[in-house]
Design an enzyme around this catalytic site. Structure first.
Site, mmCIF file in Angstrom:
data_model
loop_
_atom_site.group_PDB
_atom_site.id
_atom_site.type_symbol
_atom_site.label_atom_id
_atom_site.label_comp_id
_atom_site.label_asym_id
_atom_site.label_seq_id
_atom_site.Cartn_x
_atom_site.Cartn_y
_atom_site.Cartn_z
ATOM 1 N N ARG A 96 0.864 -1.174 0.000
ATOM 2 C CA ARG A 96 0.000 0.000 0.000
ATOM 3 C C ARG A 96 0.903 1.227 0.000
ATOM 4 O O ARG A 96 1.750 1.398 0.872
ATOM 5 C CB ARG A 96 -0.886 0.025 1.237
ATOM 6 C CG ARG A 96 -1.798 1.238 1.286
ATOM 7 C CD ARG A 96 -2.446 1.403 2.639
ATOM 8 N NE ARG A 96 -3.294 2.587 2.677
ATOM 9 C CZ ARG A 96 -3.567 3.255 3.788
ATOM 10 N NH1 ARG A 96 -3.059 2.869 4.935
ATOM 11 N NH2 ARG A 96 -4.351 4.304 3.747
ATOM 12 N N HIS A 211 -15.682 6.199 5.080
ATOM 13 C CA HIS A 211 -14.594 5.405 5.665
ATOM 14 C C HIS A 211 -14.200 6.102 6.964
ATOM 15 O O HIS A 211 -13.469 7.098 6.962
ATOM 16 C CB HIS A 211 -13.405 5.335 4.704
ATOM 17 C CG HIS A 211 -12.221 4.601 5.263
ATOM 18 N ND1 HIS A 211 -11.869 3.334 4.845
ATOM 19 C CD2 HIS A 211 -11.303 4.936 6.209
ATOM 20 C CE1 HIS A 211 -10.783 2.941 5.496
ATOM 21 N NE2 HIS A 211 -10.439 3.905 6.336
ATOM 22 N N ASN A 214 -9.434 5.746 12.468
ATOM 23 C CA ASN A 214 -8.397 6.660 12.942
ATOM 24 C C ASN A 214 -8.021 7.642 11.836
ATOM 25 O O ASN A 214 -7.734 8.808 12.087
ATOM 26 C CB ASN A 214 -7.165 5.869 13.379
ATOM 27 C CG ASN A 214 -6.159 6.745 14.089
ATOM 28 O OD1 ASN A 214 -6.487 7.450 15.030
ATOM 29 N ND2 ASN A 214 -4.920 6.706 13.637
ATOM 30 N N ARG A 244 -5.550 13.856 13.389
ATOM 31 C CA ARG A 244 -5.441 14.851 12.325
ATOM 32 C C ARG A 244 -6.643 15.786 12.333
ATOM 33 O O ARG A 244 -7.747 15.388 12.655
ATOM 34 C CB ARG A 244 -5.302 14.164 10.961
ATOM 35 C CG ARG A 244 -3.925 13.592 10.714
ATOM 36 C CD ARG A 244 -3.865 12.794 9.430
ATOM 37 N NE ARG A 244 -4.112 11.370 9.658
ATOM 38 C CZ ARG A 244 -4.343 10.498 8.686
ATOM 39 N NH1 ARG A 244 -4.389 10.895 7.429
ATOM 40 N NH2 ARG A 244 -4.556 9.233 8.976
ATOM 41 N N ASP A 286 -9.011 7.375 20.251
ATOM 42 C CA ASP A 286 -9.820 6.180 20.033
ATOM 43 C C ASP A 286 -11.275 6.468 20.365
ATOM 44 O O ASP A 286 -11.607 6.823 21.502
ATOM 45 C CB ASP A 286 -9.294 5.037 20.909
ATOM 46 C CG ASP A 286 -9.856 3.675 20.517
ATOM 47 O OD1 ASP A 286 -11.075 3.596 20.272
ATOM 48 O OD2 ASP A 286 -9.072 2.708 20.467
ATOM 49 N N GLY A 331 -12.968 1.253 10.972
ATOM 50 C CA GLY A 331 -13.129 0.813 12.347
ATOM 51 C C GLY A 331 -14.320 1.420 13.064
ATOM 52 O O GLY A 331 -15.083 0.714 13.734
ATOM 53 N N ILE A 332 -14.520 2.739 12.935
ATOM 54 C CA ILE A 332 -15.665 3.396 13.556
ATOM 55 C C ILE A 332 -16.923 3.104 12.768
ATOM 56 O O ILE A 332 -17.971 2.762 13.327
ATOM 57 C CB ILE A 332 -15.429 4.916 13.650
ATOM 58 C CG1 ILE A 332 -14.230 5.234 14.548
ATOM 59 C CG2 ILE A 332 -16.679 5.623 14.172
ATOM 60 C CD1 ILE A 332 -13.825 6.695 14.539
ATOM 61 N N GLU A 334 -17.757 0.640 10.899
ATOM 62 C CA GLU A 334 -18.214 -0.748 10.955
ATOM 63 C C GLU A 334 -18.686 -1.163 12.348
ATOM 64 O O GLU A 334 -19.509 -2.077 12.474
ATOM 65 C CB GLU A 334 -17.077 -1.682 10.517
ATOM 66 C CG GLU A 334 -16.681 -1.517 9.062
ATOM 67 C CD GLU A 334 -15.392 -2.249 8.724
ATOM 68 O OE1 GLU A 334 -14.965 -3.108 9.537
ATOM 69 O OE2 GLU A 334 -14.792 -1.956 7.670
ATOM 70 N N ASN A 335 -18.175 -0.495 13.392
ATOM 71 C CA ASN A 335 -18.388 -1.009 14.745
ATOM 72 C C ASN A 335 -19.125 -0.080 15.704
ATOM 73 O O ASN A 335 -19.647 -0.557 16.719
ATOM 74 C CB ASN A 335 -17.028 -1.371 15.365
ATOM 75 C CG ASN A 335 -16.300 -2.433 14.571
ATOM 76 O OD1 ASN A 335 -16.816 -3.527 14.381
ATOM 77 N ND2 ASN A 335 -15.110 -2.112 14.076
ATOM 78 N N GLU A 382 -8.705 -3.941 2.680
ATOM 79 C CA GLU A 382 -7.666 -3.363 1.830
ATOM 80 C C GLU A 382 -6.601 -4.395 1.465
ATOM 81 O O GLU A 382 -6.064 -4.377 0.351
ATOM 82 C CB GLU A 382 -7.033 -2.163 2.542
ATOM 83 C CG GLU A 382 -7.989 -0.998 2.730
ATOM 84 C CD GLU A 382 -7.474 0.050 3.688
ATOM 85 O OE1 GLU A 382 -7.255 1.193 3.257
ATOM 86 O OE2 GLU A 382 -7.303 -0.276 4.881
#
Length: 406
Positions: A96, A211, A214, A244, A286, A331-332, A334-335, A382
């Site tokens: 990547r 998407h 983090n 960021r 997080d 991560g966020i 999806e969960n 990915e």
């Protein structure tokens, strides 16, 4: 002898990897893992098999030599693969790479010329690109003669119309490469292809993909192609992220320079590593920590994040001339049912009606039967996307896999 393909995602202090069996010409996940804390006093290696069962962790501290750089990290990964999958032959490595600039609009086989071009792009992605290149160089040393392929986060967005590709500054900058490149393209490409399998009619329509993790961004997709993204010239733009800043008035940078006297490196450090959810909350980058906290700052950080996502749903829908489907990934995305619920509350005006029960259990389809706009959760992958591109570039991908991915 079985054949394996390794996917590497090299960061500043970590290397994520996926091992695929490609003996039959299609990638089958054998293991996923990472090395965290490169160069730190303690480095942790962890891995799981294709079913998600842990292989365990291994700690490297300074006393035992540690893992100080990417070359040593890749060597540890190689030795672990040899021990865990004896008799397998590494036939390819996929990487990547965050920035492909204007030139790289699709994956390419890596050679000295490609590496030289990637090094020229370091000023466009100073936090990510040097480490991506370090991973490539380390893998070349570890796997001499094994073909390697670069898959770019920017490639998926290179078909944007001019007005979604530029800034309103003198055109000479655009000609020099100052453009809205967009990122997270590997994830968006995977989700777009997966949607063609899950909901082919929606996949051919007007789709907003969020998407959220983090690193966070959103993308407007029409007929399977990206037409706009919240991220721009750098991976700082758009939504707030773990550390960021996201969207920022350029006048703030002038204030930091002129009034605060900060150097460019100090400003870079603030915007990339001290801002976002961490900077707003003063607690954590997080989302799970913030959702568990009862502090006002944590609540306000979540409020800001949710509000920016909601604004971009409207903006990207306008870019698409309407909306047929929305997808959450990352991560966020999806969960966190709480974040999704807050983003979609009151969105009936745009045609979204949330099924709260489905949302709470992270179902694939979380919109109600009354919703004109369908809302999905798609778990991004990915690593698999990079593996398929690597095999395709090298002419090793079997035809039915290619067709299934299209």
């Amino acid at each position: 002898m079985s054949k394996t393909l390794i996917v590497l995602n090299a960061g500043s202090s970590s290397i994520k990897f996926v091992v695929f069996d490609v003996t039959e010409g299609k990638p089958v996940n054998l293991a996923t893992g990472q090395i965290e804390g490169l160069g730190a006093s303690a480095t942790v290696f962890s891995a799981k098999d294709g079913e998600g069962q842990s292989f365990g962790e291994r700690n490297f501290d300074k006393a035992s030599g540690g893992i100080s750089n990417h070359a040593e990290g890749v060597d540890v990964i190689l030795r672990w693969i040899d021990e865990t999958f004896p008799g397998s032959e590494v036939v390819a490595v996929g990487h990547r790479v965050v920035h492909g600039g204007v030139r790289f609009t699709k994956p390419v086989k890596i050679d000295d010329t490609v590496i030289a071009e990637l090094e020229k792009l370091i000023p466009l992605a100073p936090i990510h690109q040097p480490h991506n290149i370090a991973g490539i160089l380390a893998a070349r040393e570890a796997f001499p003669g094994v073909p390697q392929v670069a898959v770019f986060d920017t490639s998926f967005h290179r078909g944007h119309p001019f007005y979604n590709d530029t800034f309103a500054i003198p055109r000479e900058f655009y000609n020099e490469g100052v453009r809205r490149y967009g990122f997270h393209g590997v994830s968006y490409e995977y989700v777009t292809r997966r949607m063609k399998q899950i909901a082919p009619l929606d996949a051919e329509g007007r789709v907003v993909i969020a998407h959220l993790g983090n690193g966070a961004s959103m993308c407007a997709v029409r007929y399977g192609h990206s037409i706009a993204s919240t991220m721009g010239f750098s991976a700082l733009d758009g939504l707030p992220m773990g550390t960021r800043c996201g969207n920022l008035d350029a006048g703030v940078l002038l204030y930091m320079l002129d009034q605060k006297g900060y150097s460019s490196s100090e400003i870079r450090n603030i915007l990339y590593t001290k801002s976002g959810l961490l900077g707003l909350s003063g607690l954590s980058q997080d989302m799970r920590d913030l959702e568990a906290s009862d502090t006002r700052e944590a609540r306000e950080a979540i409020d800001y994040f949710v509000n920016r996502v909601r604004r971009e749903v409207g903006a990207l829908s306008a870019a698409l001339d309407g909306l047929d489907a929305m997808v959450f990934c990352g991560g966020i995305g999806e969960n966190s049912w709480r974040v999704r619920e807050r983003v979609l509350q009151g969105m009936q005006w745009i045609g979204i009606d949330l099924d709260e029960e489905a949302n709470h259990r992270n179902a694939r389809l979380i919109s109600s039967p009354l919703s004109r706009v369908r809302v999905y959760i798609v778990r991004t992958n990915e690593g698999l996307m990079i593996a398929e591109h690597t095999l395709d570039v090298l002419g090793l991908l079997v035809k039915d896999v290619q067709q299934a991915a299209e």
